[in-house]
Design an enzyme around this catalytic site. Structure first.
Site: not given
Length: 289
Positions: A2-3, A93, A112, A155
């Site tokens: 997730p973000e 899990h 995961r 940059r």
């Protein structure tokens, strides 16, 4: 995933569900989730008897503040938290269980198995890895246009990898970078030092607006993300470009392309996000390598 919007939604949900609960004991079924201290037995022993005061966020990390300790948790790809009655069956899990003295449990599930947990003394967590080198929070007051440009504008790196770099701006991942760049009309392979002042303004505003809206609707449930109550986010229904390969652009009707930028799958509308001919050639050579 997730973000930032998803982690912020989890934070808000957990704050409602576990604040004020006292940990009676902790069960760790997958030791490698525990990064600090290295021994899961020491982790469990340290947390026993402590009460959760609040849940905060730093970038994509959760900061669970207890009386005298800080638990830093990263969900990685598919980690999720949920609160259950102690007598409810434990799902496959489920790797860490925080048993509360009121007969409920906070359970951490991770298919995961990439998630991490670090335990610190208060204040220590911000001076040591993994939080000590994180950049600006894009929804904080400190994230001004001037601070944004100062961090990135000189940059020569492509703008998408820069936006994904958590050392400059935290919380942005593949979904919201694609969305913000599309909204701002900037090709993800543009070097940052070629972006013009007006474009920086558009990108800054697009990042703030995209993240704010995603937080408002609970984030994006693209794969397995749910909040602490098992609810889906809704922002995936509002995505302008991410996940829409070969579909018509919502702005101009052109077909959306998908390529790889900085090792990440990237969605682009070549009409709305133009790249000069010379840079197209350079980008094509770079992608072939």
């Amino acid at each position: 995933m997730p973000e930032l919007p998803e982690v912020e939604t989890v934070r808000r949900t957990l704050n409602e569900l576990v604040r004020g609960k006292r940990i009676e004991r902790v069960t760790v079924s997958l030791p490698r989730i525990i990064q600090r201290p290295q021994e899961p037995e020491a982790f469990a022993a340290a947390l026993a008897g402590h009460t959760i005061q609040s849940v905060e966020r730093r970038g994509k990390f959760l900061r669970i503040l207890l009386d005298g300790l800080v638990l830093v948790s990263h969900l990685r790809m598919e980690g999720r938290y949920g609160v259950y009655r102690a007598d409810e069956p434990v799902e496959t899990h489920t790797h860490v269980r925080f048993h509360f003295d009121d007969g409920t449990e906070l359970r951490y599930k991770d298919v995961r198995q990439f998630g991490t947990m670090h335990l610190f003394a208060p204040g220590e967590d911000l001076t040591l890895p993994p939080l000590n080198k994180l950049g600006i929070e894009p929804l904080d007051e400190a994230f001004t246009l001037q601070a944004f440009k100062k961090a990135l504008s000189n940059r020569t790196t492509k703008i998408k990898p820069l936006l994904l770099n958590q050392a400059y701006i935290v919380g942005l991942g593949n979904i919201y970078v694609d969305e913000a760049l599309f909204t701002a009309g900037i090709h993800p392979e543009r070097p940052a030092d070629t972006i013009k002042p007006a474009e920086w303004v558009r990108l800054y505003e697009a990042i703030r607006a995209t993240l704010s809206r995603a937080v408002d609707v609970g984030g994006s449930s693209i794969k397995s993300y749910v909040n602490g109550q098992g609810e889906l986010g809704m922002f995936q229904h509002e995505l302008l470009i991410y996940g829409r390969e070969s579909q018509p652009c919502r702005k101009c009707g052109s077909s959306i392309d998908k390529t790889v930028v900085g090792g990440r799958g990237t969605h682009i509308c070549l009409r709305c996000q133009p790249l000069s001919k010379n840079r197209r050639v350079a980008a094509a050579k770079s992608n072939v390598k």
